[in-house]
Design a protein around this motif. Structure first.
Motif, PDB file in Angstrom:
ATOM      1  N   GLU A  86       0.846  -1.200   0.000  1.00  0.00           N
ATOM      2  CA  GLU A  86       0.000   0.000   0.000  1.00  0.00           C
ATOM      3  C   GLU A  86       0.879   1.246   0.000  1.00  0.00           C
ATOM      4  N   SER A 249      -4.021  -5.760  14.827  1.00  0.00           N
ATOM      5  CA  SER A 249      -3.637  -6.946  14.064  1.00  0.00           C
ATOM      6  C   SER A 249      -3.208  -8.031  15.043  1.00  0.00           C
ATOM      7  N   VAL A 278      -7.997  -6.759  12.731  1.00  0.00           N
ATOM      8  CA  VAL A 278      -7.687  -6.944  11.308  1.00  0.00           C
ATOM      9  C   VAL A 278      -6.864  -8.212  11.127  1.00  0.00           C
ATOM     10  N   LEU A 279      -6.954  -8.809   9.959  1.00  0.00           N
ATOM     11  CA  LEU A 279      -6.182 -10.008   9.641  1.00  0.00           C
ATOM     12  C   LEU A 279      -4.702  -9.654   9.477  1.00  0.00           C
ATOM     13  N   MET A 281      -1.033  -9.458   7.781  1.00  0.00           N
ATOM     14  CA  MET A 281      -0.718  -9.167   6.384  1.00  0.00           C
ATOM     15  C   MET A 281      -0.573 -10.436   5.554  1.00  0.00           C
ATOM     16  N   MET A 283      -1.930 -13.210   5.870  1.00  0.00           N
ATOM     17  CA  MET A 283      -3.218 -13.864   5.633  1.00  0.00           C
ATOM     18  C   MET A 283      -4.080 -13.059   4.669  1.00  0.00           C
ATOM     19  N   ARG A 284      -3.575 -11.888   4.276  1.00  0.00           N
ATOM     20  CA  ARG A 284      -4.240 -11.089   3.241  1.00  0.00           C
ATOM     21  C   ARG A 284      -3.439 -11.107   1.946  1.00  0.00           C
ATOM     22  N   GLY A 285      -2.493 -12.058   1.853  1.00  0.00           N
ATOM     23  CA  GLY A 285      -1.715 -12.214   0.624  1.00  0.00           C
ATOM     24  C   GLY A 285      -0.571 -11.236   0.485  1.00  0.00           C
ATOM     25  N   LEU A 286      -0.167 -10.570   1.586  1.00  0.00           N
ATOM     26  CA  LEU A 286       0.928  -9.613   1.523  1.00  0.00           C
ATOM     27  C   LEU A 286       2.167 -10.220   2.182  1.00  0.00           C
ATOM     28  N   GLU A 323      -7.738 -17.351  13.141  1.00  0.00           N
ATOM     29  CA  GLU A 323      -9.127 -17.610  12.736  1.00  0.00           C
ATOM     30  C   GLU A 323      -9.987 -17.979  13.944  1.00  0.00           C
TER      31      GLU A 323
END
Length: 364
Positions: A86, A249, A278-279, A281, A283-286, A323
């Motif tokens: 980002e 996070s 928030v998930l 990073m 786990m968000r594909g970052l 999760e």
């Protein structure tokens, strides 16, 4: 990652972050310096279009004046995409943040609302590349930064006339060399100081370097730090009528060590606390590069130790543990126990190695 892997990882993290290992690393670095008959040298890595680098550059001359150290200045490029996801949001925020914190450190930075363009940044790098080895490079760096962030091309041209400049290719080579050295030593950001195996980012962390230099008997001038650690000053009732949105996070070491302080701040000041989990990073594909993971973990550990916060026996919650913790969170919210729930998660998972991915761990 399975439960056995998380358990092994917990012991590894506790070992790597232990005070004994830290003392051994610092002692070994000092021994190597003595055996090599080297002077005390601090390496500083400067990203010309980074607001935090402009703040750090303003401290270079004073650091040299206050301590018996040599400072090697290196120009570097911006971090790559893996270390700076980002990017546009991060760049815009860094300008605002630097402008907000500068007065608290007695420094200057004005956010003009936009980044300097490639042409003016290139000119600035050419000027700095020609002067890196000079004794006045730090002062010039501040002057160049001031004109750069004012987007004043005429003033920058005047500095080039007064101090000289390299060719564009030479400046690019200097930046490439600095970036390569930063990578070899294990970091990814500008505004960073490196000394004897450890990194210190920006004005925020300079006090750790100062304390280390003082412990080695390198202070020239009287007592007192160039930059004192920041403090929070907010009295009872000062937050009445305000809402604090806290984005937590569940895999962030920084979240783990700051959570209780946020909860206490809200309680003390009367802030309405709106927690927004928030998930992580990854786990968000970052991706999170290893250099970034290692620096953040060590940095969080020394902050935790300074503040007296238990931290270091970690059960990595990425994947199934996160999760499961998030799956129970709505119930905690419904019962009004979200603060208690997150407090127990961060305390148990980040200082006692309790695995939230198991039923026994989640029950605890």
């Amino acid at each position: 990652m399975g439960a056995i892997q998380r358990k092994v990882g917990s012991y590894v993290a506790a070992t790597l972050l232990s005070p004994k290992v830290e003392r051994t690393v610092l002692a070994a670095a000092e021994l190597r310096r003595k055996l090599g008959r080297c002077s005390h040298r601090v390496s500083y890595f400067h990203q010309t279009d980074d607001p935090y680098s402009h703040l750090a550059a303003q401290l270079l001359s004073r650091l040299r004046e206050n301590y018996q150290v040599e400072i090697d200045i290196h120009l570097v490029s911006a971090p790559d995409d893996a270390a700076a996801p980002e990017r546009e949001l991060l760049v815009a925020y860094s300008r605002k943040d630097a402008a907000d914190v500068a007065p608290h450190y007695g420094l200057e930075f004005t956010d003009g609302g936009r980044q300097p363009g490639p042409h003016i940044v290139g000119r600035a790098n050419r000027i700095l590349a020609s002067a890196l080895s000079s004794s006045w490079a730090g002062e010039l760096m501040v002057e160049v930064g001031r004109t750069l962030w004012a987007h004043d091309e005429e003033a920058l041209a005047a500095l080039a006339s007064a101090h000289g400049q390299t060719s564009g290719l030479e400046a690019e080579a200097v930046v490439a060399d600095g970036t390569k050295l930063r990578t070899q030593l294990g970091h990814y950001l500008g505004a960073t100081f490196y000394y004897g195996g450890r990194w210190y980012w920006g004005p925020d962390r300079l006090h750790y370097l100062e304390n280390r230099l003082e412990a080695l008997g390198l202070r020239r001038n009287g007592p007192g730090l160039l930059v004192e650690p920041p403090t929070v000053e907010a009295g009872p009732g000062s937050g009445q009528g305000l809402v604090l949105e806290y984005f937590a996070s569940l895999r962030s070491p920084y979240t783990a060590i700051v959570a209780d302080r946020v909860f206490e701040l809200a309680q003390r000041t009367g802030l309405a606390l709106d927690i927004r989990p928030v998930l992580p990073m990854v786990m968000r594909g970052l991706p999170v590069p290893r250099a970034k993971r290692m620096y953040i973990m060590r940095d969080a550990k020394r902050e935790a130790d300074r503040l007296g916060i238990p931290f270091g026996r970690i059960s990595d919650p990425v994947g199934r543990p996160v999760e499961r913790v998030l799956a129970v969170y709505p119930l905690a919210l419904e019962l009004g126990r979200q603060v208690d729930y997150l407090h127990s998660y961060f305390e148990l998972g980040w200082s006692r190695g309790v695995d939230a991915g198991t039923d026994a761990g989640l029950r605890r």
